[in-house]
Design an enzyme around this catalytic site. Sequence first.
Site, PDB file in Angstrom:
ATOM      1  CE  LYS A  67      -3.978   4.570   0.562  1.00 27.34           C
ATOM      2  NZ  LYS A  67      -2.576   4.173   0.451  1.00 27.34           N
ATOM      3  CG  HIS A 124      -4.905   9.575   0.385  1.00 27.71           C
ATOM      4  ND1 HIS A 124      -3.558   9.493   0.172  1.00 27.71           N
ATOM      5  CD2 HIS A 124      -5.100   9.101   1.634  1.00 27.71           C
ATOM      6  CE1 HIS A 124      -2.969   8.986   1.242  1.00 27.71           C
ATOM      7  NE2 HIS A 124      -3.878   8.761   2.142  1.00 27.71           N
ATOM      8  CE1 TYR A 181       0.396   7.897   2.446  1.00 25.59           C
ATOM      9  CE2 TYR A 181       0.942   5.663   1.844  1.00 25.59           C
ATOM     10  CZ  TYR A 181       0.082   6.552   2.428  1.00 25.59           C
ATOM     11  OH  TYR A 181      -1.081   6.110   3.004  1.00 25.59           O
ATOM     12  CG  ASP A 193      -1.764   1.209   1.354  1.00 27.06           C
ATOM     13  OD1 ASP A 193      -2.930   1.114   0.919  1.00 27.06           O
ATOM     14  OD2 ASP A 193      -1.303   2.247   1.862  1.00 27.06           O
TER      15      ASP A 193
END
Length: 185
Positions: free
Chosen positions: A125, A158, A100, A95
């Site tokens: 996401k 997200h 990120y 994931d």
Amino acid sequence: LFILALTHAVDAQHILRAARRAQAHIHQRLVTEHDVGRQSLALGGVEPQLAQLVEQLQSGVVIPSVGFGVFMIPVGDETYNAVRTALSLGYRHIDTAAAYFNEADVGRAIRDSGIPREEIFVTSKLWLQDYGYEPAKKGIETSLKNLGLGYIDLYLIHQPYGDVPGAWKAMEEAKKEGKIRSIGF
């Protein structure tokens, strides 16, 4: 679903202990709830005890119930090594997210793992700045390029703020084009 998210790079034993705790938690839940709608799927890898439960999404796509999340793992070798270790221990669900900033490291680790792509489930996401039809199209292409895996198994919005309908339309189109296998929030 249960995603093991570590906030820093750790060694294989740390990842394995966390995975065993997650597996025990899920097993206890199934025993308690008498949930017979799930099936056990033995995964390959160094640690065969990392058998995972799977779920079937509405799209028909099968998703491993236990995954390895890379939120807050520093970009670069730390993310790469953490994902490689997780895969070597039997994880088959990774994931990540555009926010990120480590999709490229995740993709490189998956490609270098030697595990066939179709055996690894990748979730990513779309982030807030990419909501709306045109921005989402660009965001999807950026994630695909960063990951370098050909397709994304599950692509999520997200946080549902702003032009979610426009983003959703772009995600539906990407799914129809085979770039994404399943979409959601």
